[in-house]
Scaffold this motif. Structure first.
Motif, PDB file in Angstrom:
ATOM      1  N   ALA A   1       0.803  -1.226   0.000  1.00 54.27           N
ATOM      2  CA  ALA A   1       0.000   0.000   0.000  1.00 54.27           C
ATOM      3  C   ALA A   1       0.832   1.269   0.000  1.00 54.27           C
ATOM      4  O   ALA A   1       0.450   2.274  -0.586  1.00 54.27           O
ATOM      5  CB  ALA A   1      -0.945   0.003   1.205  1.00 54.27           C
ATOM      6  N   PHE A   2       1.967   1.235   0.662  1.00 56.17           N
ATOM      7  CA  PHE A   2       2.783   2.436   0.762  1.00 56.17           C
ATOM      8  C   PHE A   2       3.941   2.438  -0.229  1.00 56.17           C
ATOM      9  O   PHE A   2       4.832   3.277  -0.152  1.00 56.17           O
ATOM     10  CB  PHE A   2       3.273   2.629   2.201  1.00 56.17           C
ATOM     11  N   GLY A   3       3.935   1.493  -1.146  1.00 59.09           N
ATOM     12  CA  GLY A   3       4.947   1.477  -2.197  1.00 59.09           C
ATOM     13  C   GLY A   3       6.355   1.333  -1.684  1.00 59.09           C
ATOM     14  O   GLY A   3       7.290   1.857  -2.267  1.00 59.09           O
ATOM     15  N   MET A   4       6.506   0.643  -0.569  1.00 60.17           N
ATOM     16  CA  MET A   4       7.841   0.434  -0.031  1.00 60.17           C
ATOM     17  C   MET A   4       8.565  -0.553  -0.937  1.00 60.17           C
ATOM     18  O   MET A   4       8.169  -1.690  -1.066  1.00 60.17           O
ATOM     19  CB  MET A   4       7.760  -0.139   1.391  1.00 60.17           C
ATOM     20  N   SER A   5       9.603  -0.083  -1.576  1.00 57.54           N
ATOM     21  CA  SER A   5      10.354  -0.943  -2.471  1.00 57.54           C
ATOM     22  C   SER A   5      11.224  -1.883  -1.659  1.00 57.54           C
ATOM     23  O   SER A   5      12.109  -1.451  -0.929  1.00 57.54           O
ATOM     24  CB  SER A   5      11.230  -0.109  -3.395  1.00 57.54           C
ATOM     25  N   SER A   6      10.947  -3.157  -1.779  1.00 63.20           N
ATOM     26  CA  SER A   6      11.723  -4.120  -1.013  1.00 63.20           C
ATOM     27  C   SER A   6      12.937  -4.629  -1.785  1.00 63.20           C
ATOM     28  O   SER A   6      13.791  -5.280  -1.223  1.00 63.20           O
ATOM     29  CB  SER A   6      10.833  -5.299  -0.610  1.00 63.20           C
ATOM     30  N   ALA A   7      13.030  -4.315  -3.068  1.00 63.91           N
ATOM     31  CA  ALA A   7      14.134  -4.817  -3.877  1.00 63.91           C
ATOM     32  C   ALA A   7      15.434  -4.142  -3.463  1.00 63.91           C
ATOM     33  O   ALA A   7      15.811  -3.100  -3.963  1.00 63.91           O
ATOM     34  CB  ALA A   7      13.848  -4.575  -5.354  1.00 63.91           C
ATOM     35  N   GLY A   8      16.108  -4.741  -2.505  1.00 66.54           N
ATOM     36  CA  GLY A   8      17.386  -4.217  -2.057  1.00 66.54           C
ATOM     37  C   GLY A   8      17.287  -3.030  -1.126  1.00 66.54           C
ATOM     38  O   GLY A   8      18.293  -2.470  -0.744  1.00 66.54           O
ATOM     39  N   GLY A   9      16.106  -2.654  -0.742  1.00 63.27           N
ATOM     40  CA  GLY A   9      15.924  -1.497   0.125  1.00 63.27           C
ATOM     41  C   GLY A   9      16.274  -1.787   1.572  1.00 63.27           C
ATOM     42  O   GLY A   9      16.531  -2.916   1.964  1.00 63.27           O
ATOM     43  N   LYS A  10      16.269  -0.733   2.360  1.00 61.92           N
ATOM     44  CA  LYS A  10      16.540  -0.844   3.788  1.00 61.92           C
ATOM     45  C   LYS A  10      15.254  -0.614   4.557  1.00 61.92           C
ATOM     46  O   LYS A  10      14.382   0.135   4.116  1.00 61.92           O
ATOM     47  CB  LYS A  10      17.608   0.162   4.209  1.00 61.92           C
ATOM     48  N   PHE A  11      15.149  -1.254   5.719  1.00 61.46           N
ATOM     49  CA  PHE A  11      13.926  -1.238   6.513  1.00 61.46           C
ATOM     50  C   PHE A  11      14.259  -0.900   7.957  1.00 61.46           C
ATOM     51  O   PHE A  11      15.174  -1.478   8.529  1.00 61.46           O
ATOM     52  CB  PHE A  11      13.264  -2.616   6.428  1.00 61.46           C
ATOM     53  N   LEU A  12      13.533   0.049   8.547  1.00 59.66           N
ATOM     54  CA  LEU A  12      13.735   0.433   9.937  1.00 59.66           C
ATOM     55  C   LEU A  12      12.403   0.358  10.659  1.00 59.66           C
ATOM     56  O   LEU A  12      11.432   0.981  10.251  1.00 59.66           O
ATOM     57  CB  LEU A  12      14.289   1.865  10.017  1.00 59.66           C
ATOM     58  N   ASP A  13      12.364  -0.416  11.736  1.00 65.32           N
ATOM     59  CA  ASP A  13      11.156  -0.564  12.547  1.00 65.32           C
ATOM     60  C   ASP A  13      11.439   0.020  13.924  1.00 65.32           C
ATOM     61  O   ASP A  13      12.201  -0.540  14.701  1.00 65.32           O
ATOM     62  CB  ASP A  13      10.767  -2.038  12.653  1.00 65.32           C
ATOM     63  N   ILE A  14      10.828   1.164  14.216  1.00 67.72           N
ATOM     64  CA  ILE A  14      10.992   1.803  15.523  1.00 67.72           C
ATOM     65  C   ILE A  14       9.858   1.315  16.407  1.00 67.72           C
ATOM     66  O   ILE A  14       8.691   1.512  16.086  1.00 67.72           O
ATOM     67  CB  ILE A  14      10.969   3.338  15.394  1.00 67.72           C
ATOM     68  N   GLY A  15      10.204   0.668  17.495  1.00 66.81           N
ATOM     69  CA  GLY A  15       9.212  -0.006  18.336  1.00 66.81           C
ATOM     70  C   GLY A  15       9.001  -1.402  17.787  1.00 66.81           C
ATOM     71  O   GLY A  15       7.895  -1.855  17.537  1.00 66.81           O
ATOM     72  N   SER A  16      10.101  -2.109  17.575  1.00 68.29           N
ATOM     73  CA  SER A  16      10.086  -3.388  16.855  1.00 68.29           C
ATOM     74  C   SER A  16       9.582  -4.572  17.662  1.00 68.29           C
ATOM     75  O   SER A  16       9.427  -5.665  17.115  1.00 68.29           O
ATOM     76  CB  SER A  16      11.475  -3.688  16.308  1.00 68.29           C
TER      77      SER A  16
END
Length: 120
Positions: free
Chosen positions: A47-62
């Motif tokens: 829904a938010f168009g987060m590109s997962s192809a090689g991208g980086k991911f940060l979860d605050i409150g993981s």
């Protein structure tokens, strides 16, 4: 250098994407705890168009680390970081990391995000 595209996602209107896992106080943002479901993870990334192809991911409150582990596994992100205040949740996340398919691409930090500028 900033490699993260900032996004703010509020799940108030999407209760089916979240499951409660026990809360001491539903008004306290530190002690209130719920985890996003796997279906919710997939829907948010799409829904938010987060590109997962090689991208980086940060979860605050993981929390227990489920979203971070999913992001580097099924989500396809290349580097994933989870930051959690609560020590008990962080310990559960470390156990999840030990079972992850790509633990070398995941960093878990216990503490306040403001004390962890290295993630940015």
């Amino acid at each position: 250098r900033r490699d993260y595209r900032p996004s703010i996602i509020v799940m108030v209107g999407l209760p089916s994407l979240r499951v409660e896992n026990g809360s001491a106080d539903s008004c306290d943002p530190v002690t209130t705890y719920g985890e996003i479901t796997e279906q919710g993870m997939e829907m948010l990334v799409a829904a938010f168009g987060m590109s997962s192809a090689g991208g980086k991911f940060l979860d605050i409150g993981s929390g227990h680390g489920a979203f971070v582990v999913w992001a580097c596994g099924r989500g396809g992100f290349s580097r994933c970081i989870g930051v959690e205040l609560d020590q008990r949740r962080h310990e559960v996340a470390k156990a999840a990391l030990a079972r992850a398919t790509r633990p070398e691409d995941i960093m878990l930090i216990q503490g306040d995000i403001v004390d962890s500028p290295e993630v940015f």
